[in-house]
Design a protein around this motif. Structure first.
Motif, PDB file in Angstrom:
ATOM      1  N   ILE A   1       0.836  -1.204   0.000  1.00 58.46           N
ATOM      2  CA  ILE A   1       0.000   0.000   0.000  1.00 58.46           C
ATOM      3  C   ILE A   1       0.867   1.248   0.000  1.00 58.46           C
TER       4      ILE A   1
ATOM      5  N   SER B   1      -3.413  -5.343   4.598  1.00 62.33           N
ATOM      6  CA  SER B   1      -3.446  -5.123   3.148  1.00 62.33           C
ATOM      7  C   SER B   1      -4.250  -6.169   2.392  1.00 62.33           C
TER       8      SER B   1
ATOM      9  N   ASP C   1       2.534   1.699  -3.396  1.00 65.44           N
ATOM     10  CA  ASP C   1       1.612   2.142  -4.438  1.00 65.44           C
ATOM     11  C   ASP C   1       1.153   3.583  -4.216  1.00 65.44           C
ATOM     12  N   GLN C   2       1.012   3.991  -2.969  1.00 60.36           N
ATOM     13  CA  GLN C   2       0.675   5.392  -2.702  1.00 60.36           C
ATOM     14  C   GLN C   2       1.807   6.305  -3.185  1.00 60.36           C
TER      15      GLN C   2
ATOM     16  N   TYR D   1      -7.010  -4.711   0.192  1.00 63.63           N
ATOM     17  CA  TYR D   1      -6.392  -3.888  -0.843  1.00 63.63           C
ATOM     18  C   TYR D   1      -5.869  -4.755  -1.982  1.00 63.63           C
TER      19      TYR D   1
END
Length: 356
Positions: free
Chosen positions: A104, A136, A107-108, A139
């Motif tokens: 996460i 996660s 990817d952010q 996600y």
């Protein structure tokens, strides 16, 4: 015997992040469970490997003479879906996508910086994440648009590489060395940056500055050219005293050998990482905010800067007296994460067998 292939770029240094060491630990764990593991690598060059492990070039995977694959674990890198479909047709294998890192946060970072995302994977039998990344699960299912189960798996760590690096270097705690603080956060995404450690060091310096010689920060190439960061740091008392040093990426053992033994860390949703285990294994004072390791090292909660500052001072004045118990306690902890731990071996062996 079940054949398990693990993707891993073996030309990459084992000290460049933790992904290669993670693949090696997984290999050892599977082999200990009487599974036949081998690597798929895109490069014939094997950098600082030091293990008698089997590896094949992935370019040959569709050859008739290539070893049979029962389970393919996409660990070090992924395979494009079109090629993956051909591999499944050829080997009739199950495919596991193993996200070792904080997906996460990565990817952010990619979203904000306009960088490329990992492609969405098809043909998956399971997705694996270390148990400290259990948040996660939803996600990853949404990202890959899959009905494949997302399973939390045991985190693995071995002292093999840090022990190998000890030769000729001063990596164990030496009370005669003047206290110096190291911050090794990669500064690659928001899960592990040096911002909070900078403020912890400045808070500590104002209260206890005479007890510590320097504060060395690593992986700061981008920070050194950031005008806002430079302006902030320039206002610190530690900067006025020429005690803050911003360095490029160093190998952990070189930093410990040359610049200090007190390790300060801050993470967000990355409770387990190799720096923590390396520090604890070596008996070095680790000042950290990992809830999962709160009984070990010198713990402070989340963003509690004042407690972190006090814990640095606690380590400086008490670590020598507590060293014997500290080392003994840490070794008991480490046993839980070893690839040779029967609990870990049994978990991975069952997980592989149940897919077939």
């Amino acid at each position: 015997m079940i054949n398990v292939a693990i993707t891993c770029n073996l030309s990459r240094s084992v000290w460049s992040g933790s992904i290669k060491q993670s693949a090696i630990n997984l290999y050892d764990c599977l082999q200990s469970g009487s599974l036949n593991a081998f690597y798929l690598t895109p490069d014939a060059n094997l950098s600082d490997f030091g293990r008698n492990h089997k590896a094949y070039n992935i370019s040959q995977i569709l050859f008739e003479t290539f070893p049979k694959i029962d389970v393919l674990i996409l660990h070090g890198y992924s395979i494009p879906n079109e090629q993956l479909n051909k591999i499944i047709e050829k080997h009739n294998c199950k495919v596991v996508l193993y996200h070792h890192e904080n997906r996460i946060a990565i990817d952010q970072h990619n979203l904000l910086k306009g960088e490329t995302f990992q492609f969405r994977m098809k043909h998956l039998s399971e997705i694996w994440v270390p148990d400290h990344h259990d948040y996660s699960v939803q996600y990853l299912k949404a990202f890959h648009a899959t009905d494949a189960p997302v399973k939390t798996v045991p985190y693995l760590w071995s002292p093999f590489f840090i022990d190998s690096a000890k030769k000729g270097k001063n990596l164990t705690f030496d009370p005669n060395r003047e206290p110096q603080l190291l911050v090794m956060e990669p500064n690659a995404n928001t899960s592990k940056t040096c911002l909070i450690p900078l403020l912890i060091c400045e808070t500590f310096n104002r209260a206890f500055g005479k007890s510590c010689k320097s504060y060395s920060f690593f992986n700061t190439a981008s920070i050194k050219i950031n005008k806002g960061a430079k302006n902030l740091i320039s206002q610190f008392s530690a900067s006025e005293q020429n005690k803050i040093f911003l360095n490029k990426g160093w190998k952990t053992f070189d930093a410990i050998d040359r610049l200090g033994q007190f390790i300060l860390s801050h993470q967000s949703e990355n409770d387990l990482n190799y720096l923590y285990f390396e520090s604890l294994h070596l008996g070095l004072p680790l000042i950290h905010n990992s809830e999962r390791l709160k009984g070990y090292g010198y713990f402070y909660e989340k963003y509690d800067i004042n407690t972190a500052s006090n814990q640095i001072y606690n380590a400086i004045i008490n670590h020598e007296d507590n060293l014997k118990d500290y080392v003994s306690q840490n070794q008991e902890l480490i046993k839980k994460y070893l690839p040779t731990n029967p609990v870990n071996i049994d978990f991975y062996k069952k997980s592989i067998s149940q897919m077939l």
